[in-house]
Design an enzyme around this catalytic site. Structure first.
Site, short mmCIF file in Angstrom:
data_model
loop_
_atom_site.label_atom_id
_atom_site.label_comp_id
_atom_site.label_asym_id
_atom_site.label_seq_id
_atom_site.Cartn_x
_atom_site.Cartn_y
_atom_site.Cartn_z
N LYS A 176 0.86 -1.19 0.00
CA LYS A 176 0.00 0.00 0.00
C LYS A 176 0.88 1.23 0.00
CE LYS A 176 -3.89 2.20 0.36
NZ LYS A 176 -3.49 2.93 -0.89
N GLN B 160 7.35 3.86 3.85
CA GLN B 160 5.92 3.56 3.86
C GLN B 160 5.63 2.30 4.68
OE1 GLN B 160 3.86 5.65 1.53
NE2 GLN B 160 2.24 5.02 2.92
N LYS C 283 5.45 1.83 -3.10
CA LYS C 283 5.40 3.19 -3.68
C LYS C 283 5.67 3.07 -5.16
CE LYS C 283 4.89 7.49 -2.32
NZ LYS C 283 4.18 8.00 -1.13
N GLY D 109 -2.69 8.29 -4.27
CA GLY D 109 -2.04 9.51 -4.75
C GLY D 109 -0.78 9.86 -3.98
N ASP D 110 -0.01 10.74 -4.54
CA ASP D 110 1.15 11.37 -3.89
C ASP D 110 1.40 12.65 -4.70
OD1 ASP D 110 3.35 10.81 -1.74
OD2 ASP D 110 4.50 11.45 -3.46
N THR E 124 -4.44 13.71 5.15
CA THR E 124 -3.03 13.85 5.52
C THR E 124 -2.83 15.15 6.31
OG1 THR E 124 -2.50 12.70 3.48
CG2 THR E 124 -0.67 13.67 4.68
N ASN F 191 -2.01 19.17 -1.86
CA ASN F 191 -3.04 18.51 -1.05
C ASN F 191 -2.72 18.56 0.44
OD1 ASN F 191 -3.67 15.56 0.27
ND2 ASN F 191 -5.41 16.39 -0.85
N SER G 81 -6.81 5.93 3.66
CA SER G 81 -6.86 4.99 2.53
C SER G 81 -7.24 3.60 3.05
CB SER G 81 -5.50 4.90 1.85
OG SER G 81 -5.31 5.97 0.96
P1 NDP Z 1 0.92 17.82 -4.36
O1 NDP Z 1 1.37 17.43 -5.68
O2 NDP Z 1 -0.53 18.02 -4.09
O3 NDP Z 1 1.66 19.15 -3.86
C1 NDP Z 1 3.04 19.19 -3.78
C2 NDP Z 1 3.44 20.59 -3.35
O4 NDP Z 1 4.82 20.61 -3.03
C3 NDP Z 1 3.24 21.61 -4.46
O5 NDP Z 1 2.99 22.88 -3.91
C4 NDP Z 1 4.60 21.58 -5.17
O6 NDP Z 1 4.90 22.76 -5.88
C5 NDP Z 1 5.53 21.40 -4.00
N1 NDP Z 1 6.72 20.68 -4.45
C6 NDP Z 1 6.76 19.45 -4.98
N2 NDP Z 1 8.00 19.11 -5.33
C7 NDP Z 1 8.76 20.18 -5.04
C8 NDP Z 1 10.12 20.44 -5.17
N3 NDP Z 1 10.97 19.55 -5.69
N4 NDP Z 1 10.57 21.63 -4.73
C9 NDP Z 1 9.72 22.53 -4.19
N5 NDP Z 1 8.40 22.33 -4.05
C10 NDP Z 1 7.93 21.16 -4.46
O7 NDP Z 1 1.50 16.70 -3.36
P2 NDP Z 1 1.04 16.33 -1.88
O8 NDP Z 1 0.59 17.55 -1.15
O9 NDP Z 1 0.15 15.17 -1.97
O10 NDP Z 1 2.43 15.80 -1.28
C11 NDP Z 1 3.32 16.64 -0.56
C12 NDP Z 1 4.23 15.79 0.32
O11 NDP Z 1 3.42 15.03 1.24
C13 NDP Z 1 5.07 14.75 -0.44
O12 NDP Z 1 6.29 14.58 0.26
C14 NDP Z 1 4.25 13.47 -0.29
O13 NDP Z 1 5.05 12.32 -0.42
C15 NDP Z 1 3.73 13.63 1.12
N6 NDP Z 1 2.54 12.87 1.48
C16 NDP Z 1 1.40 12.94 0.74
C17 NDP Z 1 0.27 12.24 1.13
C18 NDP Z 1 -1.02 12.35 0.40
O14 NDP Z 1 -1.99 11.74 0.87
N7 NDP Z 1 -1.14 13.09 -0.68
C19 NDP Z 1 0.30 11.35 2.30
C20 NDP Z 1 1.54 11.40 3.05
C21 NDP Z 1 2.61 12.12 2.62
P3 NDP Z 1 4.75 22.79 -7.49
O15 NDP Z 1 3.27 22.76 -7.74
O16 NDP Z 1 5.41 24.04 -7.92
O17 NDP Z 1 5.45 21.55 -8.00
O1 2IT Z 2 3.08 8.90 1.43
C1 2IT Z 2 1.92 8.48 1.64
O2 2IT Z 2 1.61 7.95 2.71
C2 2IT Z 2 0.92 8.66 0.59
N1 2IT Z 2 1.21 9.25 -0.44
C3 2IT Z 2 -0.45 8.07 0.76
C4 2IT Z 2 -0.47 6.63 0.38
C5 2IT Z 2 -1.82 5.96 0.36
O3 2IT Z 2 -1.82 4.77 0.01
O4 2IT Z 2 -2.84 6.57 0.68
#
Ligand code: NDP
Ligand code: 2IT
Length: 444
Positions: free
Chosen positions: A90, A111, A126, A165-166, A209, A240, A376
């Site tokens: 997952k 993860q 992942k 998603g991520d 999250t 997100n 999830s």
């Molecule tokens: P999104 O794609 O929704 O948003 C990512 C954000 O981070 C955007 O504002 C993006 O800017 C910025 N960003 C991404 N890469 C870079 C970079 N290399 N340098 C600077 N800014 C960056 O992703 P999420 O919000 O889902 O994910 C954010 C973090 O949270 C990640 O580390 C992800 O692994 C983690 N995460 C996500 C979960 C989820 O449920 N979605 C769960 C647990 C962890 P720009 O638009 O300019 O690229």
């Molecule tokens: O990093 C993370 O935990 C996620 N992107 C969410 C993974 C999931 O299966 O909901």
């Protein structure tokens, strides 16, 4: 040589070209040492550390698709299936040009322990691609997602591997992937999470999250006799996780003064206008410069800088290694009380050590951002039951999971005399459950 050092040195030699993966291994291996020492013979004999730092398998494949000019494009697709010791693989799918095997290995490894911490039966995995969704049309996104699933569908399933998603993958991408999976297999099942609410998705998954991050942050502060009320919070990212972290922080009485994207950051001394932020990022998919235009009292600056702002609490919610030693020094000098990681491994090893040495309360991503995958897991449960729970039911379960994660980490810190080292507490707590399952299941 001690077992932990021996295993790490072997990894460092073998995977010298995978810096993010080695960074994650170093953090985990060093911090679980008290637990490894307590079980040394058993773990050595069963090669526990060698096995847990090796993925079950890595699937890599070509993703061909056609752009809006009729030109063929090719990307690399990956799925890292790390461990199914405690449940089906997952974990999310990341679409970003920086994606490579090292990044996906670090994420799959992390993860596995994160999912263990949730208390739900989920293994770790992942995946993703170096495809860049920025500036692509909806049709191009759909073409990519369909091609990606045309290969990936062979390796996933509701009891086998359940992606979500991520970075770069939200409701739109999950929708296109789910539709194509169904088209190929004819199977309407919970093979992906983060689905739309009309076809098997769970309420609260979108918010989970960010909300979960604030639930654990709140619990951390409470257990140290503080609260979020009137605290100044800096958030990085504007995706997100960042958006819903901002929403819940405000609901709990804090003032959020920053968000960022990969071009620059916003400082809004009056507190972020969440409605405006959502409109710009979720509806228009535009840049943060638009925020400043619509709200002239805010400031937009190019480049990094969020963690140099004065704050009580910092929530890095963008990407790995975004908070470095300079940032940590600035946070300490500015009187920051707590850092909770919304992103995966956003703080470098040196910065983490510096913050901990200067008594900044620090909750690592695998605990602090576990609310997304936990919800999830709740989506998977609802799919299996063919039921949908209400928003409040799911939110309540999420909150309990986050509070339990904090309590379990705290208990682990007590058990091993770790003080407030929640990094070690989270790593040992997540690790022990997976290892006990591995030992019970024999060498496999
Ligand atoms: P999104 O794609 O929704 O948003 C990512 C954000 O981070 C955007 O504002 C993006 O800017 C910025 N960003 C991404 N890469 C870079 C970079 N290399 N340098 C600077 N800014 C960056 O992703 P999420 O919000 O889902 O994910 C954010 C973090 O949270 C990640 O580390 C992800 O692994 C983690 N995460 C996500 C979960 C989820 O449920 N979605 C769960 C647990 C962890 P720009 O638009 O300019 O690229
Ligand atoms: O990093 C993370 O935990 C996620 N992107 C969410 C993974 C999931 O299966 O909901």
């Amino acid at each position: 040589m001690n077992y932990v050092t021996e295993v790490y040195n072997n990894l460092a030699e073998k995977y010298a070209y995978e810096p993010e993966f080695l960074q994650a291994c170093k953090e985990v291996l060093e911090s679980i040492k008290p637990c490894v020492d307590a079980n040394l013979d058993l773990y050595r004999k069963n090669k526990i550390l060698e096995r847990i730092t090796t993925p079950d398998r890595i699937i890599t494949f070509r993703v061909p698709w056609v752009n809006d000019n009729g030109e063929a494009m090719v990307n690399m697709g990956y799925r890292v299936q790390w461990s199914n010791a405690i449940g089906p693989y997952k974990g999310g799918l990341r679409l970003h040009p920086s994606v490579n095997q090292s990044i996906l290995k670090f994420l799959g490894f992390e993860q596995t322990f994160k999912n263990s911490l949730t208390g739900l039966p989920m293994g770790g995995g992942k995946g993703g691609s170096d495809f860049d969704p920025k500036g692509k049309s909806d049709r191009e996104i759909m073409a990519f997602c369909q091609s990606f699933i045309t290969e990936l569908y062979k390796y996933i399933g509701p009891n086998e591997d359940v992606p979500a998603g991520d970075i770069g993958v939200g409701a739109r991408e999950i929708g296109y992937m789910y539709g194509w999976y169904k088209k190929i297999t004819g199977d309407f099942s919970g093979v992906l999470t983060g689905k739309g609410l009309t076809y098997g998705g769970s309420l609260v998954r979108t918010e989970a999250t960010g909300y979960g991050l604030l639930y654990i942050c709140d619990e951390l502060l409470k257990s140290h006799g503080m609260s979020l009320k009137d605290k100044v919070v800096v958030i990085s990212g504007a995706g997100n996780v960042a958006i819903y972290a901002c929403e819940k922080a405000m609901a709990l009485g804090a003032k959020v003064v920053s968000v960022s994207d990969s071009n620059g950051y916003i400082y809004d001394k009056d507190g972020i206008d969440l409605k405006l932020l959502k409109e710009i990022k979720e509806v228009r998919r535009a840049r943060l410069t638009e925020y400043q235009k619509a709200r002239p009292t805010s400031v937009y600056k190019e480049g990094k800088g969020v963690f140099k702002l004065k704050c009580d609490i910092a929530l890095p919610c963008a990407t790995q290694n975004e908070l470095d030693l300079d940032d940590a020094i600035a946070l300490v000098n500015n009187g920051c009380i707590a850092v909770c990681e919304g992103a995966n491994m956003p703080t470098t090893l040196e910065a983490t050590k510096y913050l901990q040495q200067h008594n900044v309360l620090f909750i690592p991503g695998k605990a602090a951002n576990a609310g997304g995958v936990a919800t999830s897991g709740l989506e998977m449960s609802q799919n299996s039951l063919r039921l949908s729970w209400t928003f409040n039911e799911v939110d309540e379960k999420l909150k309990n999971i986050m509070i339990n994660i904090y309590k379990n980490i705290e208990a682990t810190c007590k058990k091993y005399n770790l003080g407030n080292d929640y990094v070690a507490g989270a790593n040992i707590c997540g690790f022990e459950k997976v290892v006990n399952a591995m030992l019970a299941q024999g060498v496999c």
